[in-house]
Design a protein around this motif. Structure first.
Motif, PDB file in Angstrom:
ATOM      1  N   PHE A   1       0.816  -1.205   0.000  1.00  2.41           N
ATOM      2  CA  PHE A   1       0.000   0.000   0.000  1.00  2.41           C
ATOM      3  C   PHE A   1       0.854   1.261   0.000  1.00  2.41           C
ATOM      4  O   PHE A   1       1.932   1.298   0.613  1.00  2.41           O
ATOM      5  CB  PHE A   1      -0.906   0.030   1.238  1.00  2.41           C
ATOM      6  N   GLY A   2       0.333   2.288  -0.650  1.00  2.00           N
ATOM      7  CA  GLY A   2       0.886   3.618  -0.507  1.00  2.00           C
ATOM      8  C   GLY A   2       0.500   4.206   0.839  1.00  2.00           C
ATOM      9  O   GLY A   2      -0.277   3.610   1.594  1.00  2.00           O
ATOM     10  N   ALA A   3       1.042   5.390   1.139  1.00  2.00           N
ATOM     11  CA  ALA A   3       0.820   6.016   2.444  1.00  2.00           C
ATOM     12  C   ALA A   3      -0.553   6.656   2.565  1.00  2.00           C
ATOM     13  O   ALA A   3      -0.963   7.044   3.659  1.00  2.00           O
ATOM     14  CB  ALA A   3       1.906   7.056   2.716  1.00  2.00           C
ATOM     15  N   GLY A   4      -1.267   6.786   1.462  1.00  2.00           N
ATOM     16  CA  GLY A   4      -2.614   7.338   1.518  1.00  2.00           C
ATOM     17  C   GLY A   4      -2.664   8.812   1.156  1.00  2.00           C
ATOM     18  O   GLY A   4      -1.696   9.554   1.340  1.00  2.00           O
ATOM     19  N   THR A   5      -3.821   9.228   0.643  1.00  2.00           N
ATOM     20  CA  THR A   5      -4.101  10.633   0.361  1.00  2.00           C
ATOM     21  C   THR A   5      -5.386  10.995   1.092  1.00  2.00           C
ATOM     22  O   THR A   5      -6.423  10.373   0.871  1.00  2.00           O
ATOM     23  CB  THR A   5      -4.298  10.884  -1.145  1.00  2.00           C
ATOM     24  N   ARG A   6      -5.293  11.997   1.964  1.00  2.00           N
ATOM     25  CA  ARG A   6      -6.484  12.447   2.696  1.00  2.00           C
ATOM     26  C   ARG A   6      -7.115  13.588   1.915  1.00  2.00           C
ATOM     27  O   ARG A   6      -6.520  14.659   1.782  1.00  2.00           O
ATOM     28  CB  ARG A   6      -6.093  12.892   4.102  1.00  2.00           C
TER      29      ARG A   6
END
Lengths: 115, 112
Positions: A106-111
């Motif tokens: 997984f990537g670190a995420g985008t909020r």
């Protein structure tokens, strides 16, 4: 290896604006996916790709477009942002190989917040 | 009814305790994935298993295909184990990638 890189980490949009969430992986993985994570719900699949030039819809595709022109990149486009698209977005990739089949990275995420 | 159910939803433990998180599913699967989501949001894979048991350090994952149930155990828990633990299954009826179905997660807090 950097793994799966997502940009940006945070984004605020106004309703109706468009934007692209970037995702890149350097593991030569065939499979890439976009998920959204909302409070009280499990991760839900938006779109996925099994290789360059091939994409398909997941569980919640409406309002999102994807393309896969290269093995490395899998951008997610919001054409006209809506408040219902406020969420945390994760990109993931997985390869296929002996003993490591389908392990997701997984990537670190985008909020993302849509006002 | 959710296809993947985790219990408990929230768990608070004292440092050193043995912890068990359960995952039950209602679909046919090819494999099950345990993931850890850190307080900062990042998600990492802990285990993928399709039968039996796997161990990595203080973490043990088991699966019973006949009973459609998996458990994640943490021995000698530590505050750094505090995270959300997510169970996900690869459904046999999924697309060419295999359809990953996620549980809602179990939030674990380990107090010193």
């Amino acid at each position: 290896n950097a793994g799966v890189t997502q940009t940006p980490k945070f984004q605020v949009l106004k309703t109706g604006q468009s934007m692209t969430l970037q995702c890149a992986q350097d593991m030569n993985h065939e499979y890439m996916s976009w998920y959204r994570q909302d409070p009280g719900m499990g991760l839900r699949l938006i779109h996925y790709s099994v290789g360059a030039g091939i994409t398909d819809q997941g569980e919640v595709p409406n309002g999102y477009n994807v393309s896969r022109s290269t093995t490395e990149d899998f951008p997610l486009r919001l054409l006209s942002a809506a408040p219902s698209q406020t969420s945390v977005y994760f990109c993931a990739s997985s390869g296929r190989g002996r003993g490591r089949e389908n392990i997701q990275y997984f990537g670190a995420g985008t909020r993302l917040s849509v006002l | 009814k959710n296809e993947v159910e985790q219990s408990p939803q929230n768990l608070t433990a004292q440092e050193g305790e043995f912890i068990t998180i359960n995952c039950s599913y209602s679909v046919g699967i090819s494999a099950l994935h345990w993931l850890q989501q850190h307080p900062g949001g990042g998600i990492v894979s802990l285990f993928m298993l399709s039968s039996g048991k796997k161990k990595h350090g203080r973490l043990i994952a088991t699966i019973n295909i006949q009973e459609k149930h998996s458990s994640l155990h943490i021995t000698a828990s530590h505050p750094r184990d505090s995270a959300v633990y997510i169970c996900a299954v690869y459904s046999l009826t999924g697309g060419s990638q295999g359809n990953l179905i996620f549980g809602k997660g179990t939030k674990l807090s380990v107090k010193p």
